[in-house]
Design a protein around this motif. Structure first.
Motif, short mmCIF file in Angstrom:
data_model
loop_
_atom_site.label_atom_id
_atom_site.label_comp_id
_atom_site.label_asym_id
_atom_site.label_seq_id
_atom_site.Cartn_x
_atom_site.Cartn_y
_atom_site.Cartn_z
N LEU A 63 -1.35 -7.39 -3.37
CA LEU A 63 -2.63 -6.68 -3.53
C LEU A 63 -3.16 -6.91 -4.95
O LEU A 63 -3.15 -6.00 -5.78
N HIS A 89 1.78 2.05 -3.53
CA HIS A 89 0.67 2.66 -4.27
C HIS A 89 0.47 4.12 -3.86
O HIS A 89 0.20 4.97 -4.71
N ARG A 143 -6.03 -7.09 -6.21
CA ARG A 143 -7.23 -6.36 -6.63
C ARG A 143 -6.97 -4.87 -6.83
O ARG A 143 -7.89 -4.12 -7.16
N VAL A 144 -5.76 -4.44 -6.61
CA VAL A 144 -5.39 -3.04 -6.82
C VAL A 144 -4.47 -2.97 -8.03
O VAL A 144 -3.39 -3.54 -8.02
N ASN A 145 -4.92 -2.30 -9.05
CA ASN A 145 -4.16 -2.23 -10.30
C ASN A 145 -3.26 -1.01 -10.29
O ASN A 145 -3.69 0.11 -10.58
N ILE A 179 -3.46 3.13 -11.89
CA ILE A 179 -3.13 4.33 -11.12
C ILE A 179 -2.04 5.12 -11.83
O ILE A 179 -2.12 6.34 -11.98
N TRP A 224 0.83 -1.21 0.00
CA TRP A 224 0.00 0.00 0.00
C TRP A 224 0.87 1.27 0.00
O TRP A 224 0.52 2.27 -0.63
#
Length: 239
Positions: free
Chosen positions: A62, A10, A64-66, A70, A7
């Motif tokens: 992660l 990101h 499910r986080v592309n 971003i 995270w």
């Protein structure tokens, strides 16, 4: 801990948008040097976040986080929209050609981003001139501010067309021909950019020279890679 690290990467990537927003505020206030500094901050963030992402294995931790999405959103703002706005505000051209140049930047960037892939099959090159309008605008304002108006328009049109030509441009962080020299040229280019923006509007012949030499190196490298690239010119989806 792994999720916290992922995270954090990101969030670090997303700070590029904050730098872009600060640049937008600077342009609206007529502080073009400050705006360019923020664009350089965004460039550095974009240049190193991929390495952090691979170290933190963000795709695995992660799923499910592309992060790519971003990155694309931020890149389109900081590499196309904001540079076009800076060009419109800072470049001395008659209204119509100035507006048409901005349209050329934005339309070519949007179409380029919509193509099937922006990276060559070997993963070491962009195919076509990548969306680097931030650097084109930097060159026109801070390195070659005295170019004739027709030359400014000609350069913008040329780079817009080059988005769609099968030319291989080195992806500096992924190896390739003369990689150590390419990394050195990249460091030199960024260092000269910081210096040229810092000294603006005073002339800095040394740092302008460094900038132009590194650009010439990239042009030669692109010519050599394109000539010898062969199958590397096949487009693929970026990872």
């Amino acid at each position: 801990m792994r999720k916290l690290a992922a995270w954090s990467v990101h969030v670090f990537t997303a700070t590029g948008l904050l730098a872009g927003f600060m640049g937008l505020l600077a342009v609206t206030e007529g502080r073009y040097r400050t705006a360019m500094m923020w664009l350089l901050v965004a460039l550095v963030i974009d240049g190193v976040d991929g390495t952090f992402a691979r170290l933190a294995r963000v795709g695995e931790v992660l799923p499910r986080v592309n992060g790519g999405t971003i990155d694309y959103v931020i890149d389109f703002f900081t590499y196309a929209i904001l540079p076009a706005y800076l060009f419109y505000a800072a470049i001395e051209l008659p209204y119509l050609p100035r507006l048409l140049c901005c349209f050329a930047m934005l339309l070519s960037a949007a179409l380029y981003y919509g193509m099937e892939g922006m990276v060559s099959a070997d993963g070491k090159h962009f195919v076509g001139f990548p969306v680097l309008w931030n650097m084109v605008v930097y060159l026109l304002i801070f390195v070659l501010p005295d170019l004739p108006q027709v030359a400014v328009v000609g350069l913008v049109v040329t780079f817009a067309v080059m988005h769609f030509l099968p030319i291989l441009f080195a992806y500096p962080s992924r190896g390739g021909r003369w990689w150590p020299l390419t990394l050195l040229a990249t460091v030199g280019f960024i260092g000269s950019a910081i210096a040229n923006v810092w000294y603006y509007p005073e002339a800095s012949p040394v740092w302008r020279g460094v900038c132009l030499v590194t650009i010439a190196y990239y042009a030669v490298l692109a010519a050599v890679d394109t000539y010898a690239g062969g199958g590397a010119q096949e487009r693929r989806k970026p990872e």
